[in-house]
Design a protein around this motif. Structure first.
Motif, PDB file in Angstrom:
ATOM      1  N   MET A   1       0.865  -1.185   0.000  1.00 21.25           N
ATOM      2  CA  MET A   1       0.000   0.000   0.000  1.00 21.25           C
ATOM      3  C   MET A   1       0.894   1.225   0.000  1.00 21.25           C
ATOM      4  O   MET A   1       1.705   1.417   0.878  1.00 21.25           O
ATOM      5  N   GLY A   2       0.762   2.058  -0.999  1.00 22.04           N
ATOM      6  CA  GLY A   2       1.547   3.281  -1.080  1.00 22.04           C
ATOM      7  C   GLY A   2       0.827   4.432  -0.417  1.00 22.04           C
ATOM      8  O   GLY A   2      -0.256   4.276   0.144  1.00 22.04           O
ATOM      9  N   ILE A   3       1.420   5.620  -0.490  1.00 16.01           N
ATOM     10  CA  ILE A   3       0.832   6.790   0.154  1.00 16.01           C
ATOM     11  C   ILE A   3      -0.508   7.136  -0.476  1.00 16.01           C
ATOM     12  O   ILE A   3      -1.468   7.443   0.224  1.00 16.01           O
ATOM     13  N   LEU A   4      -0.608   7.038  -1.816  1.00 11.37           N
ATOM     14  CA  LEU A   4      -1.879   7.354  -2.470  1.00 11.37           C
ATOM     15  C   LEU A   4      -2.955   6.339  -2.129  1.00 11.37           C
ATOM     16  O   LEU A   4      -4.101   6.694  -1.869  1.00 11.37           O
ATOM     17  N   SER A   5      -2.567   5.045  -2.129  1.00  9.83           N
ATOM     18  CA  SER A   5      -3.576   4.028  -1.815  1.00  9.83           C
ATOM     19  C   SER A   5      -3.990   4.121  -0.352  1.00  9.83           C
ATOM     20  O   SER A   5      -5.128   3.833  -0.002  1.00  9.83           O
ATOM     21  N   LYS A  10      -8.066   5.389   3.674  1.00 16.65           N
ATOM     22  CA  LYS A  10      -8.532   6.243   4.777  1.00 16.65           C
ATOM     23  C   LYS A  10      -9.903   6.816   4.450  1.00 16.65           C
ATOM     24  O   LYS A  10     -10.827   6.773   5.271  1.00 16.65           O
ATOM     25  N   LYS A  11     -10.043   7.343   3.246  1.00 14.26           N
ATOM     26  CA  LYS A  11     -11.312   7.950   2.844  1.00 14.26           C
ATOM     27  C   LYS A  11     -12.426   6.898   2.822  1.00 14.26           C
ATOM     28  O   LYS A  11     -13.543   7.151   3.278  1.00 14.26           O
ATOM     29  N   ALA A 170      -8.965   4.093   9.506  1.00 18.02           N
ATOM     30  CA  ALA A 170      -8.792   5.347   8.772  1.00 18.02           C
ATOM     31  C   ALA A 170      -7.666   6.172   9.378  1.00 18.02           C
ATOM     32  O   ALA A 170      -6.867   6.784   8.667  1.00 18.02           O
ATOM     33  N   ALA A 171      -7.622   6.203  10.717  1.00 20.09           N
ATOM     34  CA  ALA A 171      -6.576   6.979  11.386  1.00 20.09           C
ATOM     35  C   ALA A 171      -5.202   6.383  11.134  1.00 20.09           C
ATOM     36  O   ALA A 171      -4.206   7.106  11.018  1.00 20.09           O
ATOM     37  N   ALA A 172      -5.114   5.051  11.034  1.00 22.38           N
ATOM     38  CA  ALA A 172      -3.817   4.389  10.851  1.00 22.38           C
ATOM     39  C   ALA A 172      -3.409   4.267   9.391  1.00 22.38           C
ATOM     40  O   ALA A 172      -2.237   4.021   9.095  1.00 22.38           O
ATOM     41  N   ALA A 173      -4.332   4.463   8.449  1.00 26.25           N
ATOM     42  CA  ALA A 173      -4.044   4.242   7.020  1.00 26.25           C
ATOM     43  C   ALA A 173      -2.831   5.029   6.518  1.00 26.25           C
ATOM     44  O   ALA A 173      -1.993   4.462   5.814  1.00 26.25           O
ATOM     45  N   TYR A 175      -0.189   5.922   8.036  1.00 24.65           N
ATOM     46  CA  TYR A 175       1.050   5.362   8.584  1.00 24.65           C
ATOM     47  C   TYR A 175       1.402   4.049   7.912  1.00 24.65           C
ATOM     48  O   TYR A 175       2.576   3.768   7.673  1.00 24.65           O
ATOM     49  N   TYR A 176       0.380   3.241   7.588  1.00 25.15           N
ATOM     50  CA  TYR A 176       0.649   1.998   6.866  1.00 25.15           C
ATOM     51  C   TYR A 176       1.249   2.312   5.496  1.00 25.15           C
ATOM     52  O   TYR A 176       2.196   1.691   5.058  1.00 25.15           O
ATOM     53  N   GLY A 177       0.651   3.273   4.817  1.00 27.36           N
ATOM     54  CA  GLY A 177       1.134   3.638   3.483  1.00 27.36           C
ATOM     55  C   GLY A 177       2.545   4.199   3.529  1.00 27.36           C
ATOM     56  O   GLY A 177       3.394   3.862   2.707  1.00 27.36           O
ATOM     57  N   MET A 178       2.826   5.058   4.513  1.00 26.47           N
ATOM     58  CA  MET A 178       4.159   5.668   4.629  1.00 26.47           C
ATOM     59  C   MET A 178       5.186   4.611   4.974  1.00 26.47           C
ATOM     60  O   MET A 178       6.267   4.565   4.400  1.00 26.47           O
ATOM     61  N   GLN A 179       4.854   3.734   5.882  1.00 30.17           N
ATOM     62  CA  GLN A 179       5.782   2.687   6.285  1.00 30.17           C
ATOM     63  C   GLN A 179       6.130   1.800   5.098  1.00 30.17           C
ATOM     64  O   GLN A 179       7.283   1.507   4.855  1.00 30.17           O
ATOM     65  N   ARG A 180       5.130   1.390   4.353  1.00 28.84           N
ATOM     66  CA  ARG A 180       5.373   0.517   3.206  1.00 28.84           C
ATOM     67  C   ARG A 180       6.196   1.254   2.142  1.00 28.84           C
ATOM     68  O   ARG A 180       7.079   0.678   1.526  1.00 28.84           O
ATOM     69  N   SER A 181       5.873   2.528   1.930  1.00 32.36           N
ATOM     70  CA  SER A 181       6.614   3.308   0.933  1.00 32.36           C
ATOM     71  C   SER A 181       8.078   3.434   1.314  1.00 32.36           C
ATOM     72  O   SER A 181       8.966   3.342   0.457  1.00 32.36           O
ATOM     73  N   LEU A 182       8.361   3.626   2.593  1.00 32.49           N
ATOM     74  CA  LEU A 182       9.755   3.752   3.042  1.00 32.49           C
ATOM     75  C   LEU A 182      10.513   2.454   2.819  1.00 32.49           C
ATOM     76  O   LEU A 182      11.688   2.468   2.430  1.00 32.49           O
TER      77      LEU A 182
END
Length: 197
Positions: A1-5, A10-11, A170-173, A175-182
């Motif tokens: 999951m990337g930042i956009l996904s 979240k939405k 939604a609140a954690a989404a 962070y999941y995207g950022m973590q995976r992207s990193l």
């Protein structure tokens, strides 16, 4: 999951959580409507139970009932009919002045009184039974309403719990995207064994 996904997740979670929250109050409205439909049966059952208990607690006073009966036109008619029948029978048998005929005439009042009391008690027993049936229906309606209310509360609680879980997602989404992207960055920049796709 990337930042956009993760932004889309979240939405989506926020939208679904809001939808679940908006449905929960409908269960309160449903419970009110169900209560409105079944409450007359519950109230009728309570009233019948009260009346039944009063009848059981206050049995027929035989002395009062017999006094009223013996003073009534109904008794006078029945006594006349019984006397006429006894006299007609005695005349046909030729025992008009017989002691047995006198005894029949004397006992007719007692027999009529006992028959009257029996009919009163039978009618009262039927009324008590009918009130018992109505109070039983009221009890069944109360149990039914309790089941509906419990189910509605459970369903509304489930919706609110689902909404809370989605709000957490939604609140954690992000962070999941950022973590995976990193973690995928080395592959995108050619620093890993292979390029990320």
């Amino acid at each position: 999951m990337g930042i956009l996904s993760s932004a889309g997740a979240k939405k989506g979670a926020e939208t679904e959580a809001a939808a679940l929250k908006s449905l929960a109050p409908a269960y309160g409205t449903l419970t009110e409507k169900q209560y409105g439909a079944i409450s007359p049966y519950m109230k009728a059952g309570q009233g019948a139970l009260t009346a039944q208990m009063q009848m059981i607690a206050n049995p027929i006073n035989s002395q009062v009932a017999l006094s009223e009966y013996y003073a009534s036109p109904e008794y006078a008619i029945q006594q006349d009919q019984a006397a006429y029948s006894a006299m007609a029978g005695a005349e046909a048998a030729g025992t008009m002045g017989n002691t047995a005929t006198s005894n029949v005439l004397a006992s007719s009042a007692t027999q009529l009184g006992q028959t009257y009391l029996k009919s009163l008690n039978t009618a009262r027993g039927q009324q008590i039974d009918t009130l018992g049936d109505i109070s039983q229906q009221g009890l069944s309606a109360t149990k039914t309403m309790g089941g509906w209310a419990s189910n509605n509360l459970s369903d509304a609680t489930d919706l609110m719990a689902g909404a809370a879980q989605l709000e957490g997602q939604a609140a954690a989404a992000p962070y999941y995207g950022m973590q995976r992207s990193l973690f995928q960055m080395p592959y995108y920049f050619g620093m890993g064994k292979g390029k990320g796709k």
